[in-house]
Design an enzyme around this catalytic site. Sequence first.
Site: not given
Length: 294
Positions: A54, A98, A121
């Site tokens: 990322k 995460q 997300d």
Amino acid sequence: MTTQIIDGKSTAAAIKAEIAEEVKAIVAGGGKQPHLAAILVGHDGGSETYVKNKVIACEQCGFKSSLIRFEADVTEAELLAQVQKLNNDADVDGFIVQLPLPAHIDEQKVIETIDYRKDVDGFHPINVGRMSIGLPCFISATPLGILTLLQRYKIETSGKKCVILGRSNIVGKPMAQLMMQKQYGDSTVTVCHSRSKTLKEECRAADIIIAAIGRPEFVTADMVKEGAVVIDVGTTRVEDPTHKSGFRLRGDVKYDEVAPRCAYITPVPGGVGPMTICSLMKNTLAAGKKEYYR
């Protein structure tokens, strides 16, 4: 029949180049450079790799990126305080926590604490709800990546029978919602899972199979009709001493025997995976431009 391999790697690279051009124009015009932050808890190998990728993608897109690390023993209160800090940081356009998180932390609580306007997300209930009724929002990265591949390869989905294997909140459920919506898939959708009695029959009748069941090589040639489109979301690490890392990634589809039957198929790796990170970049750009939420 010639099988066309859907190349997620080159598609993602092309999209990231397009994003970089747009960011260059935004900054040249006096606009703000998009900023993506990530919170990483502990040292899970898969999460480490994903977050590293990322950060690299942010560089390729011309974004600013921040990585905030915590050890696995971080308290839930400390983590939630950091989430609130990012919610209130005007320079951060979007951020992710995460997953998975250590067992002592309530994942859902963390997701719901994230400001939905920064939830790139697409896991916050407000984004999930808006997505399910077709309102503009951040769509979670893997389903968005799959939609993008279908669009880029001009694969006809309208009126087609689409079978989704798996019912997770991250892939199966949102994918089903999107594939049935008029502005996206416009398909007839069936969701199958490990308890489905007629799973093989459903798959054999499908024009499009999206496999996200998390079982390596679960989909075999006898489950796929001639000319089907097969999208493989599976990424299970299996031990392989011949590989430098000691393992390799296996998809949910038995690729070698299924591919010859397909009109289109995604490989693992190099199919859906690269598109997931690329979709996160698309969401971050949208967050930076305040495209969905002012």
